[in-house]
Every structure is written in C-alpha cells, then in structure tokens.
Design an enzyme around this catalytic site. Structure first.
Site, PDB file in Angstrom:
ATOM      1  N   ASP A  72       0.688  -1.235   0.039  1.00 56.06           N
ATOM      2  CA  ASP A  72       0.024   0.036   0.009  1.00 56.06           C
ATOM      3  C   ASP A  72       0.979   1.295  -0.077  1.00 56.06           C
ATOM      4  OD1 ASP A  72      -2.515  -1.502   0.184  1.00 56.06           O
ATOM      5  OD2 ASP A  72      -2.869  -1.126   2.312  1.00 56.06           O
TER       6      ASP A  72
ATOM      7  N   HIS B  36      -7.328  -9.788  -5.046  1.00 62.91           N
ATOM      8  CA  HIS B  36      -5.851 -10.329  -4.614  1.00 62.91           C
ATOM      9  C   HIS B  36      -4.906 -10.328  -5.674  1.00 62.91           C
ATOM     10  CE1 HIS B  36      -6.613 -12.069  -0.598  1.00 62.91           C
ATOM     11  NE2 HIS B  36      -7.982 -12.036  -1.048  1.00 62.91           N
TER      12      HIS B  36
ATOM     13  N   GLN C 271      -3.939  -8.058  -7.219  1.00 66.12           N
ATOM     14  CA  GLN C 271      -2.872  -7.014  -7.191  1.00 66.12           C
ATOM     15  C   GLN C 271      -1.723  -7.284  -6.388  1.00 66.12           C
ATOM     16  OE1 GLN C 271      -5.422  -3.079  -6.379  1.00 66.12           O
ATOM     17  NE2 GLN C 271      -6.767  -4.706  -5.831  1.00 66.12           N
TER      18      GLN C 271
END
Lengths: 342, 342, 342, 342
Positions: D128, D272, D274
């Site tokens: 992230d 998922h 990613q």
C-alpha cells in the site's frame, strides 16, 4: 511400466506443460513410472536418465523452456548411437518406451527407431508451425503474441518519426509467424519464404502505405528470399570480422527500402525472445492436452504414432503420415491477408 | 452498394478488428460503401448511421471494445422496431444490407429479419465460446489469457499464505473459460455449469491438493450450480442493502470451503477485466479473417449466413444451423482435464 | 495566452501523457490556449502548428509515441532557423511561449533560445536516464521493464540449451538500462559504458556462472567499450555490403565468448522495441505530473527552467543547471550490483 | 555468523528478490550463514528453520510471493512467544540475528524485540506504500501496474457500452494505489481514505465526464469513506447469508451512482490479483538493492534499523523513526491530480 521422456531441438514454450501432463496422468491414472532423459537423444545414447515423479513437475504448466534440457544430437550417430546400442541402454535401465517431444527431425529419428523395433511415440513441437499433421503446435501462439506485441511497440516509434519499421521474425522455411503477427499488428507488407518478392514489389507497397499517411510496417520471416539480389546474397555469409553474420534479411531489406523510397527505415531482429518465457494460455492448454493424450497412447502401447490437434480434438497420427512435406502457408491464406495491404 | 455494420450485446476484444477488416477489404476489393450503425440494433431502429471509411478503421486491430457502440436492444421491439419499419429506415438511407456482429441473441434477431426479407449476414461474437457453429470465437482467447494471468498471480499469494484461492470467471451457461484457464493455470478443482457438484465433492479435491502440500486453486464459472444448497440459494438474490448482489458464486464457495476444510480461503471475482482491452494475437487474426470473409459474403450477396471457424478455415454457416443449442463443454473434455486433479 | 508544445529527439513512452496533462491543466485551470508543433524544432522553424484542445488529448496517457511527431532538427540551422526568425514566426502565430519536451540536445537548444529572448520551458525526456537534473525521466522505467521481460524469456532458452545469452540494450553513453534490467533479470555480467572491460574479464564471470550450473546471462549497453580490441573495432564500421553495420557490440561479444569459453553463445539486440508502446504506470504517473507542473510554470511565465523529479517531488531546475555532464552510473552503484555476480 | 530471515504479513511482489539478494551478498561477500524462518514470527517462536544457501535462492528475483511463507503471528503471544523464549530458541539454533521483512506491524514487533535485546534489523514491505520512512516500498509499483492494466481494460468496456466503471483497489488506510493507478489510467474520480467524499460530490464529477462524452472511470480505495451514509454502513457488515461481505465499497458506490445519475454503472473489485505474481522491474531492482544493503547492515551488526529508499539512494533508518504515523497521501498530491478531472 517405465517410460522415458525427452525434448529435442530448439526450445519452445509449452514443453514443460507437456511433460507435466504426461507425468500427472501417467502416474495417477495408469501407474506408469517415468524417467526424464537429459538433453534429447543425447541422453538416450548416453543413458542419462533421472526419476521424474509428480513432485518434479509441480507448477510447470506456466514455465518456459524444458526441465529436461535439449540438444540436436542424432541418435544414430556416435559410437553409442544406433538402434541396437539404444535398445541395450534402454534394456539396462528397464525402460519400456520413449515419449519424444520434438519437430520434424526428432520425429523422423523417432520413426526410424520405431521401425528398428524401439517403442517410441511422439509429441509434435514446432514453434514455426511447420508440421503438416497438426493444425497448430504449442509455442506458435506464444511466438505470435510476442512478435505482435513487439510490433505494436515498433509502430508507435514508426508513427512518431514517420519511419518505415522492418520486423524480422522466426520462420526459416515457413511464414506462419510472419503471417499471423503481421495480420495481428496491421502490417503493410508481409514477406514469407513461400512467396519470394523483389525489392521493387516491397517498396511499392511501402510507398503506398506512406502516401496514405501511414508509417509502413514490414514483417519479414528470417527465411524470406528477396529476388534479384543474387550478387548481394553471395556476400551475405560473412561480416566484417569474417565471421558468420548474426543479423538477418531485415538488415538487407531496411537500407534498400530507405535507399529506394527515401523513407527513413529501421530494422529489428526479434530473435530469441520469440521462443522463451511463459507460454500463452492457448499453448498451455494445447500442450497439456497433448501430454494427457500421450499418456493414453503409452498406456495402450500404441507406439509409432504422434498425438496432434485437428480442429478442437486431439487425435493420433502414424509417424509416416506426419513426416515429409512441411506445413507451408498456402497461397490462399497469403492472398486472403493481402486484401489488408491494399 | 452500401452496407451497415453493427455490434450488439456485450463487448468483446476483436470487434474492432472485424470492423477494420470488413471495411478494408470491402472498400478496396469490392468498392462497397460502409456506414457504422450506432449501438447495435438500437441504431438500426433509430436510423443512427455514420460514414465508415478506411480512415476511421486505422489502427483498430489492436483496440479493444467497439467504435460502433453496442446495446442489447431487440430490433422487433418499440414503436420504430419490426421488419417493416426497419426496411423503410434502411431504404431511406440507401442501405442495401447489414453485417451483424453478435452472439446467440443477435444472430437470432438477424435470422428473423432475414426471414422477413432484410439483407443480413452475421459474424459470431461470444466471449464465453458458447456458439455451436464455430470452433472458437474471437474474444475467448483473450479472456482465457487474462483469467490465466490473474490465476498465476493468485497462486503466489496462495502459496505464500498456504491458502485456498477461489477464482470466479465468466461463463453463465458454459464452462469454456473456466476449463481452459483452469487447465492453463494448473487448477485443482474446476467448477462449470455443465457439471454441478456438491460442496463435499469440491472440498474433497481441495483437501487432497492441500494434503500434497499445494495451495489449492479452485476455478469456478459464474453460472456453476452448487448442488444441495437450495436453501442458501433462495436467499442469494439480495444483499444487506436489499439490492441485487454484485458478488457471485465464489463468495458462497469460499466461506464454505474454509468452514469445512479449515483451510483459509479467499475468493476473487475477475469480472469485467476479462472482456476489455487489447485482443490477443489469436483473436486479432481470427477477427480479421472473419471480417475479410464477411466482406466476401456481402459482395456475393449471400445473405442469411454467418462466417465461422472450422479447424483452420473460415467457412459459411446458414443462420438456422448456427442457432439453437449452446456449445457446452462436452463431458469427455471435462473428464480429460480431470486427470490433472488426481 | 497561447503556448506551443513540441517533442524532439527519439520517441519515448510518456510523451503523450505529458502533452495530455499540460493541455488538461492549462486549459481548465489557467485558460491557456495550446497549439501542437509538428516534428519538434522543425515545426517551430516552419511555423507548422495546429490547435490542441482537450479533445485532441483524450485517452493519451496510455498511448506510446507522440501525437506531435518528432525530429532531430536544430532550430539554429537552415534559412528559417535562428532566434530572430523564430521570434518572427511565433509572433506571426501569436504564440507566447514554447514547452519543449526533449533530451540534452533539445534542452540545450531551448536554453540558447531562452537566452536569445524566447519564452521557453522544458520537460526532460531521456529513455536512457542520462540527464543529471532529474532522478528519473519517463520512458526509462518502461524500457527497463521491456528489457527485463525479454531477458526473462532469453533465460529459459539459455537454461534449456545450456547456452550463454547476450542481451544488448539501449544506452549509448550511460548504462542505466543495462544496470537495472540486468539486476532485475538476474544477469551474471553487466557491461556498461562507464566501466570498460576486457573480454577476459567478461569470460571469467561467464565461466564462473557456468561452473555453478547456470546458463550465463550477459547484459551489455550498446555503448559499452570492450578494451584490447582496437584492431577488431577498426573494421567494425562496415558489413559485407560495405554499409554501416546494424548489429551492435553484442554481435562482437557473443562469438568471442563462445570462442574463449567453448560455451554456445547467442546474441540478441533488443533495439527499437525498448522505446515504443504503452508506458508503464510509473512512467504515466511521472509524465503526467511533469506535464501538470509544466502548465504551472507556463502560467507563472517562469521561463528558462525545466521541471524535474527529486525524490517524490516535482521541482524546477534552471536550464543551465540541467545541462552539461551526463548522469552516468556512479561506480558505487555498479559495485553494489557486482555482489550479485559473485 | 548465522542469520535468520523471515517474511511477515501479507505477501508482496519482491519478497523473494530481497531474500535472494541478502543471501547472495551475505554468503559471498561476508561469509554469513543463513537460515530461512518459516511463516514469519510463527517460525521464530516455533524454531522452524531451514538452511538457506545460494542454491535455494536461484532465479528468485522474478518469482512472486515468498519461499519462506508468511503469517500474521505476533511474536509476543502464545506460550512460546516473548523475548526470553525467543532468545532461548535462537540461542539453541545458534542464530545470531534476524532480518525481518514486513510492514508496520512486523517492524513494530522487531523494534520491541530489539529493545528487549534481540539482534533484529528490518526491510520495509508494504504494497500500500503506507510506511513513512521510505519513499517507496517494493510491491507498490507492481500493484499499480496491475491495477492500471485492469483499468485500461475496463475503459474499453465502459466506452463500448457508455457505462460508468468503478474499480476498487487496495488501500485500507492510504490511497496511493488508487491515486497512482487512477492518474495512470486517466480516471475521472479518485476516492481515497484521506479524502472522504459524499455521493453527490462523486456523481457530480461522474456526470461532468459523461456530459463531455466520456465513459466515466471511478477508482476507489477499499478504505474510502463515503460521507452521509451512516445508516447504510451500519448494515454493511453482513450479507444475505449472515456472513461478512466479501464485496467492498465499490459495491455500494456503483448502484448509488447508477441510481442518482441514471448512467449504467458496474463495479469491479480487483482484490488479490494486485499482490501476486512476478514483480515489475522497478520492484525487483528496489527489493534487490534493499536486500544487498540489509546484508551490509547485518555484517556490521548495526541492529535496530531498517533499510529504506530515499530519492535514488538506499539509506538506514532507526526503527523508532520508521514507525508511528502512516505515509498518507498529502493533500497537495491529491489536488495536483484533481486538475486532470476538471
């Protein structure tokens, strides 16, 4: 039952997927024991085998290349070659038969060994799509995708610089990769071995595309013959270091196109990137299906045949029917595409 | 001769490649004039046309979606619909015939219009590969590639966390995308509409893969039916906001698998990414060839047919032969793959 | 306010994303009017302009190349070149300033024009990453991704055939693409312009990797200098047709490696595919941010500067600080990576 | 010297590249012996170690996931947890220190263990991009590329059907993936956790894009807060099966957008896909460099620090400086991008 698997000739995306499928189905459905044969026929001749269980083939459907290694060894050559020596080697290792994954040369050798009494079956492998007895072979779709993506990239450079771009793709004897990637990428000229052309025919099409405001894209098979260039060709074999030229036909074409049309022209030889790396989904499915059916053939001891794709089905073809003439691009397929170049 | 082209139903990679090929061949070889019809049958009914020259179709072979727009309009509905109204509209615009690119519904409408005296021919379009009269349709290969690549990614997460991953792919009525992407990605369970299964059958296979040290991958078509779950299904239609659920069958499967096996399980619904974007080389070639042959059909005024792929050839099929039953996955194809799950 | 935008020098993924961002922000935030300048400085000299509204830049963030065209024209050359002529041309077209997107040469010309009284600002563009005044430039990341993916493919062929693969990448004066793609692909030798090496140093590393059972991967920048090969180099300029060789340093390296080590070795020149096609997300974001800030610079009439990336920020750098020495690979970065080759 | 390596928290492309670089440099340059620790802190607590030589890390730079496995175990919990137990376990296995590759939680645990006298250093991992002490972390670039490519695909469907497409990406607390992929894909609205918005603000932007003839693309972080929807949110936790909803905020947004604007709207939760699969070249280089420097830190026994990226350099940051506040998207970065939506 104990079966050896080999891969022979140039590597090709999907080889590992075949191996995986053979071993998975062979072990679970038929209780066959497998050994890997290292480096194609070299490993047969040298008795270079290793156990191949389902553990070794885990996760292989997406892995390029071949875990078995490959070579261009002829099984009939060398002091340990020939059918009798090989029979003895296989016997000594308790190997009951061989699955040979390879192209024209490999399958011809497999057929000869079969006729000499050795249990062999084949899986066709040709990145060039030059085998007659199968609609497509695995590896071809991946190569066409790679070549197409490369040409998509070349076109943006051509457009930005108003250049003619020449892309050289694989295909020594047949033009399938050039034809399909050329159609897919929207090429303005496609030059294939089956259709020799003169430089004037090529530049006429280049000029026409240029006159319509396009940056011309020329796709050429490595085995394309430019007619009327005999003198140039006679020198072609050597570079300034007196070594064989690594470059290809595109390096002859590009400067000629530029000289004749005055359009800045650049050549790119795609080369080895077309045959490596992870297979496309199409090739993984095809390779896996061929491998599953190869396990059936072995279980039935239906030697002397290869598995192949016909339409959407996997069928069996006797070796003798599979060999001989290459699967060249028929003229009607070339002419079909020519309407795009108008 | 003036011909309208429309695309109808869900979008699909390759639509633009068909349009480009039709226009390139039609204009240069047959001197046909083309108009684009906006948003499928909606544009026919509303007379919403625009000129479509080779300039408009430049560079389209690699572009996803459709430059014509699409809709699910039924040409027989609405105040301006129906064969007589449409005849009048076409006549007013001097349009001699229509090329309809679409799936089962589109082709059924095309057939009805043809029987009502309108010149229509078809190009099959189905991302799910559910049309009987063609070996494959463009868009399917791209969808399978996207799904396979997504699953390659899911597997690394599954392996790292020792999780079961459930991937839901397109396929409301047929399981082709699930079957092919599941084979390509090395799935341990493939759930398709043609083969309903109970949760116990699924978890048994999941557990078996897990016991071999694998992170299980389950591929499920959106139209798969889980047997023995009637009560659960009765609630399925609504979410906590009392709106239709956007999620799918994988969101029912994943928690059930986790509950029964105790293996941490995650669902991913691939959804719309499977149908957008640039087509694969296979789909560009197939779409282009269908378009080239569609131009021939139009030039010959051989209405009431669609073009289709048989083996490596493009052939023509009368509308009535193309419609009716869907192209479901035959049981032998499912069982062929099942050997991989052993 | 009316501003011209030009792209100059070799094309590069991200150029269109800069153009789009400049126009979107400039028109909506600052009410600036834009014109596109065709083919770099050529269009300035010739007064070849066209209106550039937000409509023209739609969807460009992902499109490779440049919609403006590009050339290597020097604005100070030719009968219509030079600062005074250009001033007159801009005045005649009511153009208040120029955004020049280009590399070292473009920015040097921009600086000279600025010093001669013309309103110019710059956006750095170098696929080789050879500009000092920016941490990275757009296009570099895309090129490294393409080169890395190609090498991933070459490695499977190397492994299957136990070959040494030589990959030649862009980088005439600096080795950034070779360094980053070599690290990413796990190369065993990286040859860059900043670090000349002898063939013996290279083959020693190749042999070491081979002895560990690896298929050696050698990455070489096109501008790498092989020491102790003066004689060979003197012949390098011409091929057997007495034309400049299109091949590169890898075609000298590969046969030498094979001759000395006995390991079968193949060269691949990646060439133009490294600079075309859709930009990576990194390059789209960087190019877009540079374009947004370029619009600010223009709105403030802060001429004589270029925008650049420092850490995670976009900053401004006066032209004179940006020019001069190239951004070569520092020795510590090369040695950092060398630990991987051990 | 014997060092354990662990990966903890969610998997992330580049973990294996870090492990490979640490082991290659550590063994060849510093003669350090390494052990792999299975499943993060779980393996530390349980003493679950295995030898990690350069052989085990071959070819890992391009492999997604982590060969070490990962978990979310807290090393201070359970009967065998806590600093004293762990010291005893490490002592019993002759392990001198730990390299912990993980995010905020992992590094906080590492810091606590370090303060309790255990030799630990860290490598930041956050897909992230939510860690303050590093400009970027590996995995983020790959995730942004995957999300961008998915949105490129969604846009062609949106354009063909004139739909609004909503793409939900990762980002529970920070909006970096949404911001970068949204910029890269040319989104018309970007919804991030740092900037709560009402449905009316969102639909206003959607409508504006639609009025300009665009198919609106809305990118939303999973952690985005829609203001003024308290009642709806209170129900959000459960689906019709009374189980936690797998769907996300996009499944609330999409029907609301459609209801208010009347524009057909579809949601896609990328989920998922990613975080799995092969890392981008940027992430491979970053992860490799972090790993190389981690080996230096260990060799110098400079415990209690983590390595991080600042500009183009790898630097060291004490644990305490790295923890605490998250790296949120600053308002100026969000506003910078907002000029694109105008």
């Amino acid at each position: 039952m104990k079966i050896g698997i080999l891969t022979s000739g140039g590597d090709c995306p999907g080889l590992n997927a075949v191996i995986r499928a053979v071993v998975l189905k062979g072990t679970t459905t038929y209780n066959i024991e497998f050994v890997g044969i290292r480096d194609g026929w070299r490993g047969v001749v040298d008795g270079d085998f290793f156990p191949l269980t389902r553990h070794e083939v885990r996760g292989l459907s997406k892995v390029g290349g071949t875990i078995l290694g490959t070579s261009r060894t002829n099984p009939y050559e060398g002091p340990r070659g020939g059918a009798e020596n090989i029979k003895a080697t296989l016997y000594a290792h308790h190997i009951d038969g061989i699955i040979a994954i390879g192209g024209e040369g490999t399958l011809a050798a497999a057929n000869r060994l079969y006729n000499d009494g050795i249990n062999v079956m084949g899986v066709p492998k040709t990145i060039d799509n030059d085998l007659r007895a199968t609609d497509y072979s695995f590896g071809f779709d991946t190569a066409v995708n790679i070549a197409t993506e490369a040409m998509d990239r070349l076109r943006t450079t051509g457009d930005s610089h108003k250049r003619c771009m020449v892309a050289e793709v694989m295909g020594r004897h047949v033009g399938w990769i050039a034809l399909h990637s050329g159609i897919a990428a929207g090429a303005h000229v496609i030059c294939i071995p089956e259709v020799p052309m003169s430089i004037d025919e090529i530049t006429a099409q280049v000029q026409k595309a240029h006159d319509r405001g396009r940056a011309p894209l020329v796709v050429v098979s490595e085995g394309f013959t430019l007619t009327g260039m005999d003198e140039a060709y006679s020198d072609k074999g050597l570079d300034a270091f007196n070594r064989p030229r690594l470059g290809g036909i595109s390096e002859i074409l590009a400067p000629e196109i530029e000289r004749i049309t005055g359009i800045e022209t650049r050549a790119t030889v795609l080369g080895h990137i077309q045959r490596g790396g992870s297979p496309s989904a199409f090739d993984r499915v095809l390779a896996t299906r061929l491998g599953l059916h190869a396990a059936d053939v072995v279980a039935e001891e239906a030697w002397g045949q290869m598995v192949s794709l016909k339409g959407t089905d996997i069928v069996r073809v006797p070796f003798e029917d599979a060999l001989g003439e290459l699967n060249t691009v028929p003229l009607y397929r070339y002419e079909e595409a020519a309407a795009l170049f108008g």
